[in-house]
Design an enzyme around this catalytic site. Structure first.
Site, short mmCIF file in Angstrom:
data_model
loop_
_atom_site.label_atom_id
_atom_site.label_comp_id
_atom_site.label_asym_id
_atom_site.label_seq_id
_atom_site.Cartn_x
_atom_site.Cartn_y
_atom_site.Cartn_z
N GLY A 1 0.87 -1.18 0.00
CA GLY A 1 0.00 0.00 0.00
C GLY A 1 0.90 1.21 0.00
N HIS A 2 0.97 1.91 -1.11
CA HIS A 2 1.89 3.05 -1.25
C HIS A 2 1.09 4.34 -1.34
CE1 HIS A 2 5.21 0.21 -3.01
NE2 HIS A 2 4.80 -0.12 -1.80
N GLN B 1 7.11 -3.74 0.05
CA GLN B 1 7.49 -4.43 1.29
C GLN B 1 8.82 -3.87 1.80
OE1 GLN B 1 6.55 -6.78 -1.57
NE2 GLN B 1 4.55 -6.13 -0.86
P1 GDP Z 1 5.09 2.69 1.62
O1 GDP Z 1 4.36 1.40 1.69
O2 GDP Z 1 6.55 2.53 1.91
O3 GDP Z 1 4.87 3.45 0.35
O4 GDP Z 1 4.51 3.59 2.82
P2 GDP Z 1 2.95 3.79 3.22
O5 GDP Z 1 2.33 4.67 2.21
O6 GDP Z 1 2.31 2.49 3.51
O7 GDP Z 1 3.11 4.50 4.61
C1 GDP Z 1 3.80 5.70 4.74
C2 GDP Z 1 2.85 6.73 5.35
O8 GDP Z 1 3.61 7.83 5.78
C3 GDP Z 1 1.83 7.30 4.39
O9 GDP Z 1 0.65 7.57 5.08
C4 GDP Z 1 2.49 8.60 3.91
O10 GDP Z 1 1.53 9.57 3.49
C5 GDP Z 1 3.17 9.04 5.16
N1 GDP Z 1 4.40 9.81 5.01
C6 GDP Z 1 5.34 9.75 4.05
N2 GDP Z 1 6.41 10.50 4.36
C7 GDP Z 1 6.13 11.09 5.54
C8 GDP Z 1 6.84 11.97 6.41
O11 GDP Z 1 7.97 12.36 6.17
N3 GDP Z 1 6.20 12.36 7.56
C9 GDP Z 1 4.95 11.93 7.89
N4 GDP Z 1 4.41 12.36 9.02
N5 GDP Z 1 4.27 11.07 7.11
C10 GDP Z 1 4.85 10.65 5.96
P1 IMO Z 2 4.48 -1.95 1.50
O1 IMO Z 2 4.91 -2.06 0.05
C1 IMO Z 2 4.17 -3.72 5.45
C2 IMO Z 2 3.75 -8.06 5.70
C3 IMO Z 2 2.43 -8.50 6.28
C4 IMO Z 2 2.85 -9.77 6.99
C5 IMO Z 2 3.89 -10.35 6.03
C6 IMO Z 2 3.36 -11.43 5.11
O2 IMO Z 2 3.25 -1.17 1.69
O3 IMO Z 2 5.62 -1.54 2.35
P2 IMO Z 2 1.78 -11.32 2.96
O4 IMO Z 2 0.37 -10.88 2.81
O5 IMO Z 2 2.75 -10.54 2.11
O6 IMO Z 2 1.96 -12.80 2.80
O7 IMO Z 2 2.15 -11.00 4.51
O8 IMO Z 2 4.36 -9.26 5.26
N1 IMO Z 2 3.66 -7.15 4.53
C7 IMO Z 2 3.83 -5.82 4.62
N2 IMO Z 2 4.02 -5.03 5.71
N3 IMO Z 2 4.15 -3.19 4.22
C8 IMO Z 2 3.99 -3.96 3.11
O9 IMO Z 2 4.07 -3.46 1.86
C9 IMO Z 2 3.78 -5.34 3.30
N4 IMO Z 2 3.57 -6.39 2.46
C10 IMO Z 2 3.52 -7.48 3.22
O10 IMO Z 2 1.92 -7.53 7.17
O11 IMO Z 2 3.51 -9.46 8.19
MG MG Z 3 2.70 0.55 2.67
#
Ligand code: GDP
Ligand code: IMO
Ligand code: MG
Length: 429
Positions: free
Chosen positions: A40-41, A222
Site C-alpha cells: 500500500g503506497h 514491502q
Molecule cells: P510505503 O508502503 O513505503 O509506500 O509507505 P505507506 O504509504 O504504507 O506509509 C507511509 C505513510 O507515511 C503514508 O501515510 C504517507 O503519506 C506518510 N508519510 C510519508 N512520508 C512522511 C513523512 O515524512 N512524515 C509523515 N508524518 N508522514 C509521511
Molecule cells: P508496503 O509495500 C508492510 C507483511 C504483512 C505480513 C507479512 C506477510 O506497503 O511496504 P503477505 O500478505 O505478504 O503474505 O504477509 O508481510 N507485509 C507488509 N508489511 N508493508 C507492506 O508493503 C507489506 N507487504 C507485506 O503484514 O507481516
Molecule cells: Mg505501505
C-alpha cells in the site's frame, strides 16, 4: 547513471510511495518488481491522497511509463478497480504496462491464505490475506497462471480447469467447499478482456530504454526484513523486496542497476507477527503510533512501533548495497524528550552488532541503546538541511556514520513538497 532502485530498508511502509512520486517526474520508467496488493503506497499531493497497491506510484506523471514487473503477483479484479479509481482521481496519467510474466492471483489463493493462517493458529504470520503466499507457491510449484496466458482465452480456460482441479483437492483437505469452474472462469475471462491491452513485452522495453540512456526508477514494495530469503523467516512475505530482487522481478541485469536508495523511517514499525527487538509496548510506542497515524494502509491494523534499529539498518545497507538513505517521518519524533537508537543486541552469548541467526536468537535479542536529546517544533516547513534542529541533524549524522551510508534525502511530512534533498548528486548522478 540512468537507473535508481528505491528499496524499503525495514519492515515495509517506510514511505517508498512518496519517494517514487517525488522522483518519478525525472524518470522515463517506473517499475515495480515484488509482491502484489499486499503493498500500500501512499502519495499525497496537496489535498489529494492516492493509495497504490499494484500500479506503480509513477503513474501520476503523464510522461512516465509505469510497469507491473514480471516478479509481481496481480489480482485482476483489484487491478481493474485501481485503474478505474486512479482515472477518476486524475485525468492525466502515464502509460501502464503489465508484464506477461507476472502471475495472476485467483480467489482460491485468497481462500487458501486465510485457511493456512487459521491452521497455523498461534504461529500465524499475520499476512495481509490477499493470497500473496499461495500465488507465489503456485509459481514455484510451476502451476501458476501468468498474465500472458491469462489474456489468451483458449489457453486460460484450459489452464484454469487443470489448476482448479488441484486447488479443489486442497480445499477438500481443509473441509472447505469447492470452487465451481464456470462461474470463476466467466468472471475472470471478463477481467482478462479488460487487462489484455496492458499486457506487453515489458522486459524488452526496459532493456531498450536502459540502452538509450533513459532513466528507470525501480519501486520497491514491502521491506528488506520481509524478504523471503533475507528477512525474519518465516515471518516474511513470499517475494524478494531486497534490491537484488529488482533484477529478478524486472529482467534487467545487475550491471543495469546504478544506484540504490534505502528508505527508512526515523523509527521502526512492523505489521503482522515476527521479531522486533526495539518494539515499544509502552506510552512512547503509543505516542509514536498516534503522532505518525501508524495504521496499515492495506489492512488498517495498528502498526507495531519502536526505536530505530541500526543493527537492522547496517545489515540492510550491506545486502541492498545502498548508496544513500532516504530518512522519512522525521517530523513524527518531534516533541520527544529523548530519542533512542539501537546500536547492538545483547544475546546470551554476548553483545553483537550482527543480526541473529535463528528465531530462537531473535527472541532473546535485547537492544543496546544510544540515547540522543530530542527536539521540538514542527519540522514540516523545513526545506533545507540547515533548517532542521541541530539535535535532529546530530541524530541523522549518527545514522550515516554508523551505517557508512550518506543521508541523501530527508522527508519531513507526507506531501510531495515536504522533502529535503540533502545530496542531489546521490540521486541520478
Ligand atoms: P510505503 O508502503 O513505503 O509506500 O509507505 P505507506 O504509504 O504504507 O506509509 C507511509 C505513510 O507515511 C503514508 O501515510 C504517507 O503519506 C506518510 N508519510 C510519508 N512520508 C512522511 C513523512 O515524512 N512524515 C509523515 N508524518 N508522514 C509521511
Ligand atoms: P508496503 O509495500 C508492510 C507483511 C504483512 C505480513 C507479512 C506477510 O506497503 O511496504 P503477505 O500478505 O505478504 O503474505 O504477509 O508481510 N507485509 C507488509 N508489511 N508493508 C507492506 O508493503 C507489506 N507487504 C507485506 O503484514 O507481516
Ligand atoms: Mg505501505
Amino acid at each position: 547513471m540512468p537507473s535508481l532502485v528505491i528499496v524499503g530498508a525495514q519492515w515495509g511502509d517506510e514511505a517508498k510511495g512518496k519517494m517514487i512520486d517525488v522522483l518519478g517526474g525525472d524518470a522515463s520508467y517506473v517499475v515495480r518488481w515484488s509482491g502484489g496488493n499486499n503493498a500500500g503506497h501512499t502519495v499525497i499531493i496537496g489535498d489529494q491522497t492516492f493509495k497504490f497497491q499494484l500500479i506503480p506510484a509513477g503513474i501520476l506523471h503523464p510522461g512516465t511509463v509505469s510497469i507491473i514487473g514480471g516478479g509481481m503477483v496481480v489480482c485482476p479484479k483489484h487491478l481493474i478497480e485501481e485503474i478505474d479509481r486512479t482515472r477518476e482521481q486524475r485525468a492525466e496519467l502515464g502509460e501502464l504496462i503489465v508484464s506477461p510474466a507476472a502471475h495472476v492471483v485467483f480467489p482460491y489463493h485468497r481462500l487458501l491464505d486465510a485457511l493456512e493462517e487459521e491452521a497455523r493458529g498461534e504461529n500465524k504470520i499475520g499476512t495481509t490475506s490477499r493470497g500473496i503466499g499461495p500465488a507465489y507457491t503456485d509459481k514455484v510449484s510451476r502451476i501458476g497462471i501468468r498474465m500472458g496466458e491469462f489474456v489468451d482465452p483458449d489457453i486460460f480456460a484450459k489452464r484454469l480447469r487443470d489448476v482448479l482441479a488441484v486447488k479443489n483437492r486442497l480445499l477438500r483437505m481443509f473441509d472447505h467447499a469447492e470452487i465451481e469452474f464456470d462461474a470463476l472462469h466467466a468472471e475472470y475471462a471478463a477481467y482478462a478482456e479488460k487487462i489484455r491491452p496492458y499486457v506487453k513485452d515489458a522486459e524488452s522495453r526496459l532493456f531498450s530504454a536502459y540502452q538509450a540512456g533513459e532513466r528507470i526508477l525501480f519501486e520497491g514494495a514491502q521491506g528488506t526484513f520481509l524478504d523471503l530469503d533475507h528477512g525474519t523467516y518465516p515471518y516474511v512475505t513470499s517475494s524478494h523486496p531486497i534490491a537484488g530482487g529488482a533484477c529478478l522481478g524486472t529482467g534487467l541485469g545487475p550491471r543495469h542497476i546504478d544506484r540504490v536508495l534505502g528508505v527508512a523511517k526515523a523509527y521502526t514499525t512492523r505489521v503482522g507477527e515476527g521479531p522486533f527487538p526495539t518494539e515499544l509496548n509502552d506510552s512512547i510506542g503509543q505516542a509514536i503510533r498516534d503522532a505518525g497515524h501508524e495504521y496499515g494502509t492495506v489492512t488498517g491494523r495498528p502498526r507495531r512501533c519502536g526505536w530505530l534499529d541500526l543493527v537492522a539498518l547496517r545489515h540492510s545497507a550491506a545486502i541492498n548495497s545502498l548508496s544513500g538513505w532516504v530518512m522519512t517521518r522525521l517530523d513524527v519524533l518531534s516533541g520527544l524528550e529523548e530519542i533512542r537508537v539501537a546500536t547492538a543486541y545483547k544475546l546470551p552469548s554476548g553483545e553483537t552488532k550482527s543480526l541473529p541467526g535463528s528465531m530462537a536468537e531473535w527472541a532473546q535479542a535485547e537492544p543496546v541503546y544510544q540515547t540522543f536529546k530530542g527536539w521540538s517544533g514542527n519540522l514540516r516547513p523545513c526545506r533545507q538541511w540547515d533548517e532542521l534542529p541541530a539535535e535532529a541533524r546530530t541524530f541523522l549524522e549518527f545514522v550515516a556514520e554508523e551505517t557508512g551510508v550518506p543521508i541523501a534525502v530527508v522527508s519531513v511530512g507526507p506531501d510531495r513538497a515536504e522533502t529535503i534533498i540533502v545530496r542531489p548528486d546521490a540521486l541520478w548522478g
